[in-house]
Design an enzyme around this catalytic site. Structure first.
Site, PDB file in Angstrom:
ATOM      1  N   ILE A  12       1.123  -1.559   0.043  1.00 10.24           N
ATOM      2  CA  ILE A  12      -0.263  -0.157  -0.323  1.00 10.24           C
ATOM      3  C   ILE A  12       1.443   1.277  -0.042  1.00 10.24           C
ATOM      4  CG2 ILE A  12      -2.190  -1.147   1.353  1.00 10.24           C
ATOM      5  CD1 ILE A  12      -1.534   0.308   3.200  1.00 10.24           C
ATOM      6  N   CYS A  13       0.662   2.746  -0.268  1.00  8.94           N
ATOM      7  CA  CYS A  13       1.024   3.603  -0.423  1.00  8.94           C
ATOM      8  C   CYS A  13       0.088   4.207  -0.888  1.00  8.94           C
ATOM      9  CB  CYS A  13       2.035   3.637  -0.496  1.00  8.94           C
ATOM     10  SG  CYS A  13       1.118   3.793  -3.142  1.00  8.94           S
ATOM     11  N   THR A  14       0.435   5.954  -1.010  1.00  7.79           N
ATOM     12  CA  THR A  14      -0.603   6.957  -0.674  1.00  7.79           C
ATOM     13  C   THR A  14      -1.957   6.697  -1.926  1.00  7.79           C
ATOM     14  OG1 THR A  14       0.553   8.142  -0.027  1.00  7.79           O
ATOM     15  CG2 THR A  14      -1.072   9.239  -0.970  1.00  7.79           C
ATOM     16  N   ALA A  44      -3.861   2.954   0.433  1.00  6.37           N
ATOM     17  CA  ALA A  44      -4.156   2.711   1.814  1.00  6.37           C
ATOM     18  C   ALA A  44      -5.633   3.167   2.687  1.00  6.37           C
ATOM     19  CB  ALA A  44      -2.660   3.786   2.685  1.00  6.37           C
TER      20      ALA A  44
END
Length: 111
Positions: A12-14, A44
């Protein structure tokens, strides 16, 4: 040789864009090693929903989303999902081999 159960690794990331590129490199490295893993990425903001609805064996978090650890920590403990922040250098270089190695370590420690 014993067939291993497929493991699922979520990154996950922004927004899920950079991790999407990293996923391709990780999956290529896993395929070359003959590993039974399914690797995918997501923003995320929907991580908790995914963790509730799907089986995730390991979670890797983009360095710019480290604040998500506090938001998700209790939930990850209850679901017993091992997690780790992706090293900034590996993330910037989209180093699929290195991030895959970190993922495999998480999966090994979870046994």
């Amino acid at each position: 040789m014993e067939e291993q159960a497929q493991k699922t690794i979520l990154l996950i990331c922004t927004a899920g864009i950079t991790t999407g590129l990293l996923v391709k490199n990780m999956q290529r490295a896993a395929d070359e090693k003959g590993l039974a893993v399914h690797i995918y990425s997501a923003p995320a903001i929907i991580a908790e929903q995914i963790l509730q609805q799907q089986t995730v064996d390991a979670l890797l978090i983009g360095p710019q989303s480290k604040y998500e650890v506090n938001r998700l920590k209790d939930f990850l403990m209850v679901k017993a999902v091992p997690y780790k922040l992706i090293k900034e250098t590996d993330y910037e270089l989209l180093d699929g081999e290195a991030v895959l190695a970190d993922s495999l370590t998480l999966l090994q420690n979870d046994r």
